[in-house]
Design an enzyme around this catalytic site. Structure first.
Site, PDB file in Angstrom:
ATOM      1  N   ASP A  85       0.839  -1.191   0.000  1.00 29.01           N
ATOM      2  CA  ASP A  85       0.000   0.000   0.000  1.00 29.01           C
ATOM      3  C   ASP A  85       0.880   1.249   0.000  1.00 29.01           C
ATOM      4  OD1 ASP A  85      -2.408   1.391   0.075  1.00 29.01           O
ATOM      5  OD2 ASP A  85      -2.542   1.350   2.265  1.00 29.01           O
ATOM      6  N   HIS A  86       0.569   2.183  -0.869  1.00 29.77           N
ATOM      7  CA  HIS A  86       1.304   3.456  -0.967  1.00 29.77           C
ATOM      8  C   HIS A  86       2.813   3.246  -1.101  1.00 29.77           C
ATOM      9  CE1 HIS A  86      -2.072   6.199  -0.374  1.00 29.77           C
ATOM     10  NE2 HIS A  86      -2.530   5.336   0.505  1.00 29.77           N
ATOM     11  N   GLY A 209      -9.395   5.263   2.202  1.00 30.16           N
ATOM     12  CA  GLY A 209     -10.126   5.914   3.286  1.00 30.16           C
ATOM     13  C   GLY A 209     -11.539   5.393   3.411  1.00 30.16           C
ATOM     14  N   VAL A 231      -9.613  -0.369   4.089  1.00 25.37           N
ATOM     15  CA  VAL A 231     -10.048  -0.133   5.466  1.00 25.37           C
ATOM     16  C   VAL A 231      -8.868  -0.346   6.408  1.00 25.37           C
ATOM     17  CG1 VAL A 231     -11.570  -0.914   7.329  1.00 25.37           C
ATOM     18  CG2 VAL A 231     -12.412  -0.872   4.969  1.00 25.37           C
ATOM     19  N   THR A 233      -8.499   2.381   9.504  1.00 25.99           N
ATOM     20  CA  THR A 233      -8.845   3.125  10.714  1.00 25.99           C
ATOM     21  C   THR A 233      -9.873   2.399  11.575  1.00 25.99           C
ATOM     22  OG1 THR A 233      -8.326   5.244   9.676  1.00 25.99           O
ATOM     23  CG2 THR A 233      -9.788   5.298  11.587  1.00 25.99           C
TER      24      THR A 233
END
EC number: 4.1.2.29
Length: 288
Positions: A85-86, A209, A231, A233
């Site tokens: 991710d990222h 987000g 997902v 948070t």
């Protein structure tokens, strides 16, 4: 079952009007919780490691070995992709691929579009012969994730089309109003822009987000082309609440497993809830 690319997984999700959840791992217990939830729900799943946490987790090889071992030990039968991710640089994406990740995101969204496309093309050229899927981002998803703070910048339609056509990516994260971390008030996604981008690009869209977005907005985003929803948070919040409750209620507790097991159980339930919300439960039968 061996790890798979998310390419076919997302194609089937887009065609079937559901979304595959990406859930970020933070340690061994998180990986166990995500895989347990996926198996119990019979749902395909994307297990992700944020590039900014890779070293904290022990490195690319450690992450791959851990997840592959869990697939065997837990007798996992559902499709699982391991995703970076990222990804911060081309080299980091290549390291992940060499270590056995089956999907990577190259995040060139903070660079000019020409640089973003050039970076993405190089990653795709390295990934595709190795059957690794590639996600790219256009625009900027706001909020904070793993120490990265940013403001919202909506994706430009022409730039989205260029990235898809010139770099030949498998999935597009087009920033359309979602943020990393908790929302202040109800999220307002750009559905009109979403519809046009989906129609013009034709690739599965990715919603970063995804925590805290109301179900009706999630459903609409799926119908407008989102096949992957990230997902993190909500899992973090569920884990923290469960562990905090244990520590508050028992000041003398010190056993690690006793302290953290409620947190792991909370992650399992959170992931299962999101899978049902994304309409992914039971879709593992549609083999990729």
């Amino acid at each position: 079952m061996a790890l798979v690319s998310m390419k076919e997984m997302l194609k089937k999700a887009k065609a079937g009007h559901y979304a595959v959840g990406q859930f970020n791992l933070n340690n061994l217990q998180w990986a166990q919780a995500i895989l347990q939830a996926a198996e119990e729900e019979q749902a395909p799943v994307i297990v992700a490691a944020s590039d900014r946490l890779v070293d904290f987790l022990g490195g690319f090889q450690t992450i791959t070995s851990m997840v592959n071992s869990l697939l065997i030990e837990m007798k996992i039968t559902v499709p699982v992709a391991l995703h970076l991710d990222h990804g911060m640089t081309i080299d980091r994406c290549k390291q992940a691929i060499d270590a056995g990740f089956t999907s990577v995101m190259i995040d060139g969204s903070h660079s000019p579009i020409e640089d973003n496309i050039a970076m993405t093309k190089e990653v795709v050229a390295y990934a595709q012969p190795r059957n690794v899927s590639v996600e790219a981002e256009v625009g900027t998803v706001g909020g904070m994730e793993d120490g990265l703070i940013g403001g919202v910048k909506y994706a430009d339609l022409d730039e989205c089309v260029r990235v898809v056509e010139e770099a030949n990516i498998d999935a597009l994260a087009a920033a359309l109003g979602s943020v990393h971390g908790p929302y202040q008030g109800e999220p307002k996604l750009g559905f009109e822009e979403m519809k046009v981008i989906s129609e013009r690009t034709g690739v599965p869209l990715v919603l970063h987000g995804g925590s805290g977005i109301p179900d009706y907005q999630i459903r609409k985003a799926i119908l407008l082309g989102h096949a992957k929803i990230n997902v993190n948070t909500e899992c973090l919040q569920a884990w923290a609440h469960a562990v905090r409750t244990i520590l508050t209620n028992d000041q003398d507790i010190y056993d690690y497993r006793a302290i953290t097991t409620p947190g792991t159980e909370a992650i399992v339930e959170t992931v299962k809830t999101k899978m049902r919300e994304f309409q992914t439960s039971g879709k593992a039968k549609e083999r990729v």
